[in-house]
Design a protein around this motif. Sequence first.
Motif, mmCIF file in Angstrom:
data_model
loop_
_atom_site.group_PDB
_atom_site.id
_atom_site.type_symbol
_atom_site.label_atom_id
_atom_site.label_comp_id
_atom_site.label_asym_id
_atom_site.label_seq_id
_atom_site.Cartn_x
_atom_site.Cartn_y
_atom_site.Cartn_z
ATOM 1 N N GLU A 150 0.841 -1.198 0.000
ATOM 2 C CA GLU A 150 0.000 0.000 0.000
ATOM 3 C C GLU A 150 0.875 1.245 0.000
ATOM 4 O OE1 GLU A 150 -3.908 1.845 2.298
ATOM 5 O OE2 GLU A 150 -3.060 -0.085 2.910
ATOM 6 N N PHE A 151 0.713 2.058 -1.041
ATOM 7 C CA PHE A 151 1.558 3.233 -1.229
ATOM 8 C C PHE A 151 0.728 4.506 -1.282
ATOM 9 C CE2 PHE A 151 3.810 -0.359 -3.025
ATOM 10 C CZ PHE A 151 5.108 -0.181 -2.593
ATOM 11 N N ILE A 152 1.297 5.568 -0.726
ATOM 12 C CA ILE A 152 0.729 6.906 -0.833
ATOM 13 C C ILE A 152 1.802 7.775 -1.471
ATOM 14 C CG2 ILE A 152 -0.262 8.874 0.380
ATOM 15 C CD1 ILE A 152 -0.956 6.935 2.675
ATOM 16 N N ILE A 153 1.534 8.264 -2.663
ATOM 17 C CA ILE A 153 2.526 9.056 -3.384
ATOM 18 C C ILE A 153 2.092 10.515 -3.371
ATOM 19 C CG2 ILE A 153 3.741 9.358 -5.572
ATOM 20 C CD1 ILE A 153 3.291 6.418 -6.130
ATOM 21 N N LEU A 154 2.966 11.380 -2.861
ATOM 22 C CA LEU A 154 2.649 12.784 -2.664
ATOM 23 C C LEU A 154 3.153 13.582 -3.860
ATOM 24 C CD1 LEU A 154 3.567 13.026 1.117
ATOM 25 C CD2 LEU A 154 1.451 12.226 0.030
ATOM 26 N N LEU A 155 2.223 14.117 -4.626
ATOM 27 C CA LEU A 155 2.521 14.760 -5.899
ATOM 28 C C LEU A 155 2.612 16.269 -5.768
ATOM 29 C CD1 LEU A 155 -0.054 12.778 -8.080
ATOM 30 C CD2 LEU A 155 2.288 12.123 -7.502
ATOM 31 N N GLY A 156 3.284 16.869 -6.736
ATOM 32 C CA GLY A 156 3.385 18.319 -6.817
ATOM 33 C C GLY A 156 3.696 18.710 -8.243
ATOM 34 N N TYR A 157 4.960 18.992 -8.511
ATOM 35 C CA TYR A 157 5.406 19.413 -9.833
ATOM 36 C C TYR A 157 5.104 18.351 -10.890
ATOM 37 C CZ TYR A 157 8.768 20.584 -13.546
ATOM 38 O OH TYR A 157 9.348 20.870 -14.747
ATOM 39 N N LYS A 158 4.332 18.718 -11.913
ATOM 40 C CA LYS A 158 3.939 17.819 -13.011
ATOM 41 C C LYS A 158 3.388 16.484 -12.492
ATOM 42 C CE LYS A 158 7.119 19.755 -16.482
ATOM 43 N NZ LYS A 158 6.081 20.320 -17.353
ATOM 44 N N GLY A 159 2.620 16.560 -11.408
ATOM 45 C CA GLY A 159 2.078 15.350 -10.795
ATOM 46 C C GLY A 159 1.160 14.565 -11.706
ATOM 47 N N TYR A 160 0.554 15.238 -12.693
ATOM 48 C CA TYR A 160 -0.350 14.543 -13.595
ATOM 49 C C TYR A 160 0.364 13.444 -14.372
ATOM 50 C CZ TYR A 160 1.765 17.306 -17.353
ATOM 51 O OH TYR A 160 2.656 17.853 -18.236
ATOM 52 N N MET A 161 1.667 13.585 -14.580
ATOM 53 C CA MET A 161 2.410 12.571 -15.319
ATOM 54 C C MET A 161 2.514 11.278 -14.505
ATOM 55 S SD MET A 161 5.424 14.829 -17.132
ATOM 56 C CE MET A 161 5.893 13.467 -18.212
ATOM 57 N N ILE A 162 2.618 11.406 -13.193
ATOM 58 C CA ILE A 162 2.661 10.221 -12.334
ATOM 59 C C ILE A 162 1.282 9.576 -12.279
ATOM 60 C CG2 ILE A 162 3.122 9.393 -9.988
ATOM 61 C CD1 ILE A 162 5.175 11.619 -9.703
ATOM 62 N N LYS A 163 0.226 10.395 -12.251
ATOM 63 C CA LYS A 163 -1.131 9.851 -12.286
ATOM 64 C C LYS A 163 -1.362 9.066 -13.575
ATOM 65 C CE LYS A 163 -3.466 13.321 -9.397
ATOM 66 N NZ LYS A 163 -4.514 14.363 -9.358
ATOM 67 N N GLU A 164 -0.934 9.625 -14.699
ATOM 68 C CA GLU A 164 -1.133 8.959 -15.979
ATOM 69 C C GLU A 164 -0.342 7.659 -16.058
ATOM 70 O OE1 GLU A 164 -0.066 11.942 -18.802
ATOM 71 O OE2 GLU A 164 -1.990 13.014 -18.629
ATOM 72 N N TYR A 165 0.837 7.645 -15.463
ATOM 73 C CA TYR A 165 1.664 6.431 -15.469
ATOM 74 C C TYR A 165 0.933 5.278 -14.779
ATOM 75 C CZ TYR A 165 5.548 3.272 -14.383
ATOM 76 O OH TYR A 165 6.357 2.166 -14.258
#
Length: 269
Positions: free
Chosen positions: A48-63
């Motif tokens: 179970e992972f929680i990834i904290l996004l910021g700069y260009k976070g949408y790219m991690i969401k799309e991945y």
Amino acid sequence: MKAVILAGGRGTRISEESQSRPKPMVEIGGRPILWHIMKIYGEAGVTEFIILLGYKGYMIKEYFANYFLHMSDVTIDLATDTTKTLSSKTEPWTVTLLDTGASTMTGGRLLRAKEHIGDDVFSFTYGDGVTDVDIRRVAEFHRESGSIATVTAVQPPGRYGALRMEEDRVQFEEKPRGSSGWVNGGFFVAHPSVLDYIDGDDTVFEGAPLERLSSDGELSAYQHPGFWRGMDTLWDKIYLNELWDNDKAPWKIWNDGLGCEGDDHEYSL
């Protein structure tokens, strides 16, 4: 135990890469360094992972939105707009992706994840460093220490070569490991009360919170003498890729046998 990964910074020291993507998405061996970090945790049984996004976070969401498809062999029926999975190498992970703001500091990002972290001991680290540490040993050490937080202390290579003098002769050692002493290598294990040491978005976790934890006697260090490397610069990326490409990556501690053969899962594209 949940693993929280700080993945929102800009990565200014590796701007050659981070201008076009967030630093945790910079690749080693064709996979984001973020994926390598998650595999290290996965080897310890963390799913179970929680990834904290910021700069260009949408790219991690799309991945991650496309991860299952990219890791699977599929048959796509264009007439019915359905996909049948023939086999998959997808890990059994649950990934929560939180937008914690483009300018939020490391402590602030953790604080914003408070309701998702919950009441149990959790682990957290940075999205740009790999190691061969056994997370289970860090967690066990943390429980025995009784402190609020435990940091994994590492000995990175020195910035400069070392000279060993013997009268008028010298022996040269190129950037010996440990010459910089013990440093913060991330891969923390902490009780949720660690969040009480964070004031808000502008709090840098490595500043006042760690200093206060230390002065309160609530910060322990698990000393890991093995491999650790942060990907701060383009040269670090090149070095890590060379290790991976030559099958000499010390942080690859996981088994490649994960996957679900013959899964008949169907979903709409």
